[in-house]
Enzyme design. Structure first.
Site, PDB file in Angstrom:
ATOM      1  N   THR A   1       0.833  -1.191   0.000  1.00 35.55           N
ATOM      2  CA  THR A   1       0.000   0.000   0.000  1.00 35.55           C
ATOM      3  C   THR A   1       0.870   1.244   0.000  1.00 35.55           C
ATOM      4  O   THR A   1       2.030   1.216   0.412  1.00 35.55           O
ATOM      5  CB  THR A   1      -0.888   0.069   1.258  1.00 35.55           C
ATOM      6  OG1 THR A   1      -0.060   0.327   2.405  1.00 35.55           O
ATOM      7  CG2 THR A   1      -1.664  -1.212   1.467  1.00 35.55           C
ATOM      8  N   ASP A   2       0.289   2.347  -0.454  1.00 35.20           N
ATOM      9  CA  ASP A   2       0.903   3.622  -0.154  1.00 35.20           C
ATOM     10  C   ASP A   2       0.755   3.851   1.352  1.00 35.20           C
ATOM     11  O   ASP A   2      -0.023   3.175   2.029  1.00 35.20           O
ATOM     12  CB  ASP A   2       0.239   4.749  -0.943  1.00 35.20           C
ATOM     13  CG  ASP A   2       1.166   5.934  -1.161  1.00 35.20           C
ATOM     14  OD1 ASP A   2       2.113   6.114  -0.362  1.00 35.20           O
ATOM     15  OD2 ASP A   2       0.945   6.704  -2.114  1.00 35.20           O
ATOM     16  N   TRP A   3       1.498   4.809   1.875  1.00 34.36           N
ATOM     17  CA  TRP A   3       1.568   5.004   3.325  1.00 34.36           C
ATOM     18  C   TRP A   3       0.224   5.512   3.868  1.00 34.36           C
ATOM     19  O   TRP A   3      -0.293   6.535   3.441  1.00 34.36           O
ATOM     20  CB  TRP A   3       2.698   5.969   3.645  1.00 34.36           C
ATOM     21  CG  TRP A   3       4.014   5.291   3.890  1.00 34.36           C
ATOM     22  CD1 TRP A   3       4.853   5.528   4.939  1.00 34.36           C
ATOM     23  CD2 TRP A   3       4.664   4.270   3.113  1.00 34.36           C
ATOM     24  NE1 TRP A   3       5.966   4.715   4.871  1.00 34.36           N
ATOM     25  CE2 TRP A   3       5.877   3.932   3.755  1.00 34.36           C
ATOM     26  CE3 TRP A   3       4.330   3.596   1.944  1.00 34.36           C
ATOM     27  CZ2 TRP A   3       6.750   2.968   3.274  1.00 34.36           C
ATOM     28  CZ3 TRP A   3       5.195   2.625   1.452  1.00 34.36           C
ATOM     29  CH2 TRP A   3       6.382   2.317   2.107  1.00 34.36           C
TER      30      TRP A   3
ATOM     31  N   ALA B   1      -2.609   4.011   3.368  1.00 34.68           N
ATOM     32  CA  ALA B   1      -3.647   3.815   2.350  1.00 34.68           C
ATOM     33  C   ALA B   1      -4.330   2.460   2.472  1.00 34.68           C
ATOM     34  O   ALA B   1      -4.907   1.970   1.510  1.00 34.68           O
ATOM     35  CB  ALA B   1      -3.044   3.975   0.954  1.00 34.68           C
TER      36      ALA B   1
END
Length: 823
Positions: free
Chosen positions: A225-227, A229
């Site tokens: 995941t993005d941070w 997210a």
């Protein structure tokens, strides 16, 4: 030789809790180790224009490379592969084995705050840059992480917005760079975006992550995941998203164990994700060498030279009437340098791509070194900031171990300026969800005038000026567009000061804010005099007295920034007026622009030369001076169309298409973005896609195709001869576009499908070969769920930009070619 790791045996030996522990980060930058089984931790680092390491701001210095659009402006995949390899070395210096790069979302609109970080509006150019970058980076043993999968083309409501993309543009445009990075470069990691696609968060998107990325394209690497997210404990694992970042976990851990024990999630799904985490650790060599070394700040001469070369090769000469450039300066002449960026180098955009550069080469210093005997004078002229400038003095902060300033001071920290970012860099022993801080600053007015004082914070903040409470980001605090949307909007106070006036600011910060910002905190204190008519007049006067005036104008990392989009494409503050008045005072005025996306240029006819330098990294001044003086040729071509009017740009005037309505942004323009959009609608543009001038002159002749008729499955080869017909060495970019002369599906007038960059000495010629497979002629047919090249005639167009087509030939496809997507 190191023995291969028996991953299945490791998984068999793990408890469910241990398998689950692998599926979220240990902290901001590392994965969870399992010491009893010898499972190592893997460190990741932000890119894509440098390896920052584990401290978000003011950590060990690192090499700062040009931003993504500047790399793409080189149109030189071989050079970008070399850049990727250099970034692999930089990542290793920071103890990282995974670099969170490259960014390959497309420049759908002119507004996106991260356009600077992306490569292009065109999917083929973006994908060629991505393949080269990934190949170079992974050649060093460091894994690339291509991002943000997929549809992350704006920053508006970025944590929740749904990009509603029809299947055809999704396939033809937005997925293509990811597809080719997987199939051609074998990228090892993919990062999902914050956004939703068609209503589903990307970390939970089974169709795109499992069916398309894994099953259809054959991706066997790790998806993270993005941070912050990650949203759904069960759906993300079922979708095939392996790693929640950062740690400690918020949605996995015990929640995931319970989901398996309750029968809501099969244990095999957890095992599959854990397997891919272990596989990544093996691929990057962490099992063989599990030690994460201390970060190093080695300043490598080879990387300095490469960054300097990249800056020149990506610089785009937009205009050059009467050969105003390169400059022919002589000892005894005077040059007026106008604009903040002449002395404050703008080297990168803002957000997660930001790094603590080894140094920042300024244009004025570089020009002085390159032109001995020339007198350079500087005038700032006009403001360019988005937020009130920081105070260039150290800021010492005292901390309390609670959010109420109770008890003794437990820690002290000093920042080199009046911004401090606690992203994994809070003093030891403090709880990132429960602390308070205080600082006292002294500001001395250097000149009479109206001054601005400001606060931005991710928590509650307030300030007094000489004991008077004037800045309140405390009462009614709420999230705004700063610090990745975890910070409030800027709070301002204005007052008139006389030269020498002293102001004492006492600033307080507290984490006592609802939500806690995920433990991500920052404080920014601004103080500056506002520039006005007297500053413009001083710049005009200096220009009038000089032999040459060079205006440095554009944006900075506050405008081209992650977390917030641009409000438009005009130069901010009074920069347009400044340029127009300087040009009126001195006809020998050159403009150097720095931005990560297009700008409106109402003064263009009044100046003979304009150079777009982007954000070229730490060697900024040296690279710009090399091009201005002719020590290096401007080698760049535009990766994004510059419109004549913002009203002509994609999605203008339709809130549903940008920025979005009710949490949804509709990609209603279908496949018509960038030059496709402008050409289909017959718009005149300021500068076309692929545009860029040279200090020499090139001829493209002799276009020839190796066949006139294609059978389905054939490859077409086009050859063209390029000759440097001018007096200087330089480089030309041969651009090949395909035009479908008659199509059942609505298609753009032409599409870039191949290109080659050629460096030639004066009088030198070279023949270039460009190959086109069937996908170069195909569109995605939704009804067939297949790539479809329709039988008929195609025109092969070759030129030096989308608007400068020099040669055309036709080829006939004898029968339909159909390639169904794998299901």
């Amino acid at each position: 030789m190191t023995e291969p790791v028996n991953i299945e045996a490791l998984l068999d030996a793990m408890t469910l809790d241990e398998q689950v522990s692998l599926l979220a980060g240990a902290d901001f930058w590392t994965t969870v180790p399992i010491p009893r089984l010898g499972v190592p931790s893997v460190k990741v680092s932000d890119g894509p224009n440098g390896a920052r390491g584990g401290i978000f701001k003011d950590g060990p210095s690192t090499a700062c490379f040009p931003v993504g659009i500047a790399l793409a402006a080189t149109w030189n995949p071989a050079l970008i592969a070399e850049t990727g390899a250099a970034l692999g070395v930089e990542a290793r210096l920071k103890g990282a084995r995974v670099l969170l790069a490259p960014t390959v979302n497309l420049q759908r609109t002119v507004y996106n705050g991260r356009n600077f970080e992306c490569h292009s509006e065109d999917p083929w150019l973006s994908s060629e840059m991505a393949v080269a970058y990934v190949n170079g980076l992974q050649s060093t043993g460091v894994a690339a992480t291509i991002k943000h999968f997929v549809g992350n083309e704006s920053e508006y409501q970025r944590m929740t917005v749904s990009s509603d993309i029809p299947e055809r543009p999704l396939r033809e445009l937005y997925l293509l760079p990811f597809e080719r990075a997987v199939k051609v470069a074998k990228v090892q990691c993919v990062m999902t975006g914050y956004n939703r696609v068609d209503g589903t968060f990307m970390a939970d998107h089974h169709r795109l992550v499992t069916q398309v990325l894994r099953d259809e394209w054959g991706f066997d690497g790790l998806v993270m995941t993005d941070w912050m997210a990650h949203h759904d404990t069960v759906r993300s694992v079922l979708a095939g998203c392996d790693l929640e970042m950062p740690g400690p976990t918020r949605e996995r851990g015990n929640k995931l164990v319970a989901a398996v024990q309750d029968g809501r999630l099969p244990a095999d799904a957890v095992r599959a994700c854990a397997r891919r985490v272990l596989q990544l650790a093996e691929r990057v060599g962490s099992f063989a060498d599990p030690v994460i070394p201390a970060e190093r700040d080695d300043d490598l001469p080879a990387h300095r030279a490469l960054i300097r070369r990249l800056g020149a090769e990506g610089a785009v000469l937009l205009k050059n009437d009467a050969d105003a450039l390169p400059l022919a300066l002589k000892a005894g002449q005077t040059v007026a340098l106008i604009g903040h960026a002449a002395v404050t180098p703008q080297i990168m955009g803002g957000g997660s791509a930001n790094v603590n550069a080894h140094h920042r080469s300024a244009p004025m210093a570089a020009l002085q070194a390159a032109c001995p005997g020339v007198d350079f004078v500087h005038r700032p002229g006009a403001d360019s900031h988005r937020w009130t400038p920081l105070m260039p003095v150290p800021m010492t902060v005292d901390f309390w171990a609670n959010d109420r300033f109770d008890g003794p001071v437990v820690a002290t920290q000093t920042s080199p300026n009046t911004e401090i970012m606690w992203f994994g860099s809070l003093p030891a022993g403090l709880d990132p969800y429960d602390f308070s801080a205080r600082t006292t600053l002294r500001f001395v007015a250097e000149a009479e005038g109206l001054h601005a004082f400001s606060l931005v914070s991710t928590g509650l903040a307030r300030a007094t000026l000489n004991g008077e409470p004037v800045l309140d980001a405390w009462t009614g605090w709420r999230r705004g567009d700063t610090y990745f949307t975890f910070g409030c909007d800027e709070v301002l106070h204005h007052r008139t000061l006389q030269a020498g006036d002293v102001v004492e600011l006492q600033v307080e910060f507290s984490t006592a804010v609802e939500g806690g910002g995920f433990g991500v905190h920052a404080l920014r204190v601004g103080a500056s005099r506002l520039m006005g008519e007297a500053d413009i007049a001083a710049a005009v006067d200096a220009a009038a007295k000089a032999d040459v005036a060079i205006v440095f104008a554009g944006l900075n990392a506050e405008w081209d920034n992650e977390g917030l989009d641009r409000p438009g494409i005009a130069l901010p503050h009074a920069q347009d007026e400044l340029i127009a008045r300087v040009a009126a005072a001195n006809p020998n005025t050159v403009v150097v622009l720095q931005s990560g996306s297009p700008l409106l240029l109402p003064w263009l006819d009044a100046v003979p030369a304009v150079l777009q330098a982007w954000y070229p990294g730490q060697e900024c001044g040296l690279a710009i001076a090399d091009v201005l003086t002719g020590a290096a040729a401007p080698g760049g071509r535009l990766p994004q169309t510059w419109p004549l009017r913002i009203e002509d740009s994609v999605a203008f005037g339709d809130p549903a298409q940008y920025p979005g309505v009710d949490g949804h942004v509709r990609y209603g323009e279908d496949v018509f973005i960038g030059y496709r959009h402008h050409e289909a609608r017959g718009h005149a543009v300021r500068f076309p896609f692929g545009h860029g001038l040279s200090y020499t002159r090139f001829e493209q002749t002799g276009l020839a195709l190796d066949r006139t008729t294609l059978q389905p499955g054939d490859t077409l080869t086009a050859t063209v001869t390029v000759r440097n017909a001018g007096p200087r060495a330089g480089s030309e970019v041969v651009q090949l576009y395909v035009h479908d002369t008659a199509s059942t599906l609505a298609r753009p007038p032409q599409e870039l499908k191949a290109f080659a960059k050629v460096a030639l000495q004066p009088g030198e010629s070279r023949t270039v070969s460009l190959s086109l497979d069937m996908r170069a002629f195909a569109a995605y047919d939704v009804d067939r769920a297949a790539w479809w090249a329709e039988a008929g005639t195609f025109e092969i167009r070759v030129g030096s930009s989308s608007a400068a087509i020099h040669q055309r030939e036709t080829v006939t496809l004898a029968a339909d070619w159909v390639e169904p997507v794998a299901r």
